[in-house]
Design an enzyme around this catalytic site. Structure first.
Site, PDB file in Angstrom:
ATOM      1  N   CYS A   1       0.777  -1.229   0.000  1.00 11.56           N
ATOM      2  CA  CYS A   1       0.000   0.000   0.000  1.00 11.56           C
ATOM      3  C   CYS A   1       0.816   1.291   0.000  1.00 11.56           C
ATOM      4  O   CYS A   1       1.920   1.346   0.506  1.00 11.56           O
ATOM      5  CB  CYS A   1      -0.973   0.080   1.169  1.00 11.56           C
ATOM      6  SG  CYS A   1      -1.944  -1.421   1.356  1.00 11.56           S
TER       7      CYS A   1
ATOM      8  N   CYS B   1      15.322  -1.314  10.033  1.00 10.30           N
ATOM      9  CA  CYS B   1      14.893  -2.688  10.273  1.00 10.30           C
ATOM     10  C   CYS B   1      15.588  -3.574   9.240  1.00 10.30           C
ATOM     11  O   CYS B   1      15.580  -3.280   8.048  1.00 10.30           O
ATOM     12  CB  CYS B   1      13.377  -2.823  10.124  1.00 10.30           C
ATOM     13  SG  CYS B   1      12.820  -4.552  10.263  1.00 10.30           S
TER      14      CYS B   1
ATOM     15  N   GLY C   1       1.125  -0.481  -4.823  1.00 12.10           N
ATOM     16  CA  GLY C   1      -0.082  -1.303  -4.757  1.00 12.10           C
ATOM     17  C   GLY C   1      -0.885  -1.193  -6.026  1.00 12.10           C
ATOM     18  O   GLY C   1      -1.135  -0.075  -6.497  1.00 12.10           O
TER      19      GLY C   1
ATOM     20  N   TYR D   1      14.296  -2.069  -2.788  1.00  8.70           N
ATOM     21  CA  TYR D   1      13.407  -2.464  -3.879  1.00  8.70           C
ATOM     22  C   TYR D   1      12.127  -1.628  -3.997  1.00  8.70           C
ATOM     23  O   TYR D   1      11.754  -1.244  -5.088  1.00  8.70           O
ATOM     24  CB  TYR D   1      13.033  -3.941  -3.699  1.00  8.70           C
ATOM     25  CG  TYR D   1      12.040  -4.454  -4.717  1.00  8.70           C
ATOM     26  CD1 TYR D   1      12.378  -4.602  -6.062  1.00  8.70           C
ATOM     27  CD2 TYR D   1      10.737  -4.781  -4.330  1.00  8.70           C
ATOM     28  CE1 TYR D   1      11.460  -5.054  -6.990  1.00  8.70           C
ATOM     29  CE2 TYR D   1       9.816  -5.250  -5.255  1.00  8.70           C
ATOM     30  CZ  TYR D   1      10.178  -5.382  -6.577  1.00  8.70           C
ATOM     31  OH  TYR D   1       9.265  -5.829  -7.489  1.00  8.70           O
TER      32      TYR D   1
ATOM     33  N   ASN E   1      -0.913   2.189   5.521  1.00 12.11           N
ATOM     34  CA  ASN E   1       0.196   1.419   4.957  1.00 12.11           C
ATOM     35  C   ASN E   1       0.920   0.758   6.120  1.00 12.11           C
ATOM     36  O   ASN E   1       1.374   1.442   7.040  1.00 12.11           O
ATOM     37  CB  ASN E   1       1.142   2.357   4.193  1.00 12.11           C
ATOM     38  CG  ASN E   1       2.386   1.657   3.657  1.00 12.11           C
ATOM     39  OD1 ASN E   1       3.420   2.290   3.490  1.00 12.11           O
ATOM     40  ND2 ASN E   1       2.315   0.367   3.388  1.00 12.11           N
ATOM     41  N   GLY E   2       1.029  -0.559   6.064  1.00  9.17           N
ATOM     42  CA  GLY E   2       1.694  -1.289   7.135  1.00  9.17           C
ATOM     43  C   GLY E   2       0.904  -2.532   7.501  1.00  9.17           C
ATOM     44  O   GLY E   2      -0.014  -2.934   6.784  1.00  9.17           O
TER      45      GLY E   2
ATOM     46  N   CYS F   1       8.474 -11.044   6.511  1.00 13.52           N
ATOM     47  CA  CYS F   1       8.175  -9.725   7.072  1.00 13.52           C
ATOM     48  C   CYS F   1       6.776  -9.727   7.671  1.00 13.52           C
ATOM     49  O   CYS F   1       5.842 -10.272   7.085  1.00 13.52           O
ATOM     50  CB  CYS F   1       8.252  -8.652   5.993  1.00 13.52           C
ATOM     51  SG  CYS F   1       7.846  -7.013   6.623  1.00 13.52           S
TER      52      CYS F   1
ATOM     53  N   CYS G   1      14.472  -9.186   7.922  1.00 16.45           N
ATOM     54  CA  CYS G   1      14.393 -10.238   6.905  1.00 16.45           C
ATOM     55  C   CYS G   1      15.775 -10.788   6.552  1.00 16.45           C
ATOM     56  O   CYS G   1      15.878 -11.805   5.881  1.00 16.45           O
ATOM     57  CB  CYS G   1      13.633  -9.776   5.669  1.00 16.45           C
ATOM     58  SG  CYS G   1      14.041  -8.155   5.087  1.00 16.45           S
TER      59      CYS G   1
HETATM   60 FE1  SF4 Z   1       9.905  -6.178   6.774  1.00 14.50          FE
HETATM   61 FE2  SF4 Z   1      12.435  -6.721   6.090  1.00 14.50          FE
HETATM   62 FE3  SF4 Z   1      11.436  -4.261   5.827  1.00 14.50          FE
HETATM   63 FE4  SF4 Z   1      11.928  -5.236   8.276  1.00 14.50          FE
HETATM   64  S1  SF4 Z   1      13.455  -4.812   6.655  1.00 14.50           S
HETATM   65  S2  SF4 Z   1      10.099  -4.097   7.632  1.00 14.50           S
HETATM   66  S3  SF4 Z   1      11.389  -7.416   7.997  1.00 14.50           S
HETATM   67  S4  SF4 Z   1      10.782  -6.078   4.681  1.00 14.50           S
END
Ligand code: SF4
Length: 549
Positions: free
Chosen positions: A85, A523, A111, A330, A187-188, A472, A526
């Site tokens: 989104c 973050c 999206g 990405y 979004n989230g 994720c 992943c």
């Molecule tokens: Fe999700 Fe990876 Fe982004 Fe963290 S870094 S919010 S686990 S896609």
């Protein structure tokens, strides 16, 4: 007792356009001006102070598994995680709906399954939502005509589940409750959606969608806090996970970002003074809005349509910032500034770091997997001195072409999307730059394409991020952990599986070094499985499945 829920046919659900008059408790019945609205008692208590009206109650329209299981779509072969989104909001602009429409165009990459706009004329909200691309939901100006007023919010939706086909799940959601109307775009992903929904349902709430966003409306409607900002703050304090939100009432636009700041949300201003919020700055650029700043993690910003005064507050919950690094790898548009960093520069720097960390001696050319590998390939070429070439041409006109799933035809799906340029590739030792590998289903096809069709001598795959080993839970559609190929195979095993001559990933340390300032606030779960918000619950669609049992 719960109210009977009328069901719309799938044809009726193809689009929805509603003028939502200001609801009052005395008008608590479906009206002709609300063709797809239902009034649902939020609690089983007869108290009128706990009623919430949701715009649409179309039940989830799920593709029968048998129909979907034997088909492979071109769309599904891209082997990428997908953003779920994009949001947009504007206030103080006489052309608010048009600006929103343009903003959604600029956010289309976030999206493609559905889009919607809700506007405010100062006393009532007006809504148009539909399935498909922005250009399909709003094919001409007549679709925007009902969206009068100087404030609007919009949403682009992505989902791979059958529920994605349900118009009811297309945002913005509009609810009527005891203080008026409220629209929201999200979004989230909320990791505590299941427990929040169970808690609300145990008190009598009836849900009309399988979207986690709906719990936010119920929480606001049941909050005893005053005024609206305090209710929104109280509701958002209950949420766990990722949320970049825009709310619209008759006279206010409100933006909220979760305390970790997982997903982006920026603020801008148009030359006419209109205040804009958007997932990415690319949406600001398209409507000539100046980038002001990010909405800070945990921040709540409210703008009043009457005096355009901006009020800022913060959620009480403070968390370490954990912004999604995949926005830079990405998802984000290369012309956007996300988390204060230009996306194109991050990608170039990732490619440059990859060239230093995992060079390909003797290579003749560097080519990107278009489009997302482009800037990383430029960085690799610039640092390595190996010439950059466009050895693969991407077709931008391929939609969901369904094909039978034998190997040859699965390769055809990739060929429909990517065409090798034999004149560039033939006889060459080629470095191929891709942004990521998820299931590994596409990489081997690309290698075969470059070798068999392009007649390259050697193919050296270089991936501009670390191996993905974790799913994720914060608003990105990724496969389950067991489907991630880097969970099953080491780098050399993966190289053999893909069929390339060498394979290299960018290390986490190099990626963070290339990102630069603020990399400790990203973050990276992943790649590390170190989740900033633990104990994720089943996703929204699964809860919907259970609720139907
Ligand atoms: Fe999700 Fe990876 Fe982004 Fe963290 S870094 S919010 S686990 S896609």
């Amino acid at each position: 007792m719960a109210a009977a829920v009328p069901r719309l046919s799938s044809s009726a659900a193809a689009s929805s356009s509603s003028t939502l008059n200001q609801p009052t408790l005395r008008r608590h019945k479906p009206s002709s001006s609300l063709p797809s609205s239902l009034r649902l008692p939020l609690q089983s208590s007869p108290s009128l102070s706990h009623r919430l009206t949701l715009r649409s109650s179309v039940p989830s329209l799920r593709l029968p598994c048998s129909a979907a299981a034997h088909q492979v779509s071109v769309f599904d072969t891209d082997d990428k995680p997908h953003e779920q989104c994009g949001v947009f909001g504007i206030i103080g602009d006489p052309d608010a709906a048009e600006m929103c429409y343009l903003g959604l165009h600029a956010l289309q990459h976030r999206g493609q399954e559905g889009a919607g706009i809700v506007s405010s004329d100062g006393s009532a909200l007006h809504s148009v939502t539909g399935l498909g691309l922005v250009s399909e939901v709003f094919p001409d100006a007549s679709k925007l005509a009902p969206l009068v007023g100087s404030a609007a919010i919009g949403h682009n939706r992505y989902s791979t589940s059958g529920a994605a086909s349900a118009l009811a799940n297309v945002q913005p959601f509009v609810a009527g409750y005891r203080f008026g109307q409220l629209a929201v775009a999200h979004n989230g992903n909320l990791v505590n959606y299941r427990s929040l929904r169970h808690e609300l349902e145990s008190k009598g709430s009836i849900f009309s969608t399988t979207s986690d966003t709906e719990v936010i409306l119920h929480l606001i409607a049941t909050s005893a806090a005053r005024p609206l900002i305090a209710r929104i703050v109280e509701a958002c304090e209950s949420l766990s996970g990722a949320f970049s939100l825009v709310f619209l009432t008759a006279d206010k636009l409100i933006a909220v970002r979760d305390p970790h700041g997982f997903r982006p949300l920026v603020m801008g201003r148009r030359p006419n003074g209109a205040v804009v919020f958007a997932s990415e700055t690319s949406a600001l650029d398209l409507i000539s809005a100046e980038y002001v700043r990010e909405v800070n993690p945990g921040e709540v910003i409210a703008v009043d349509v009457n005096d355009m005064l901006i009020a800022t507050s913060y959620l009480l919950t403070r968390k370490p910032r954990k912004s999604c690094v995949f926005e830079h790898i990405y998802f984000g548009s290369p012309n956007s500034i996300i988390f204060g960093h230009p996306v194109h520069a991050s990608r170039y720097n990732f490619g440059a770091a990859l060239a230093r960390e995992s060079p390909a001696p003797g290579a003749d050319i560097v080519i990107p997997v278009p489009d997302s590998g482009l800037f990383a390939a430029l960085g690799f070429a610039g640092t390595s001195g190996v010439p950059f070439k466009q050895g693969l041409i991407r077709s931008h006109y391929v939609g969901r072409s369904f094909i039978a799933p034998n190997q040859e035809e699965r390769d055809l799906a990739v060929k429909l999307k990517l065409a090798p340029v034999e004149g560039i590739l033939a006889g060459k030792s080629v470095v191929v730059i891709d942004d990521s590998i998820v299931r590994g289903t596409t990489s081997s096809k690309i290698v075969r394409l470059i070798k068999n069709e392009g007649k390259a001598r050697e193919v050296h795959m270089r991936i501009a991020c670390p191996p993905i080993v974790g799913s994720c839970y914060y608003g990105v559609d990724t496969p389950r952990a067991e489907e991630l190929i880097s969970n099953r195979l080491g780098v050399d095993e993966l190289r053999q599986e893909i069929g390339c001559d060498s394979l290299g990933f960018l290390s986490l340390e190099s990626m963070k070094g290339a990102f630069g300032e603020g990399s400790h606030m990203l973050c990276d779960a992943c790649f590390t499985r170190k989740y900033p918000v633990t104990a994720p619950e089943p996703l929204a669609a699964e809860v919907g499945d259970e609720a139907e049992d």
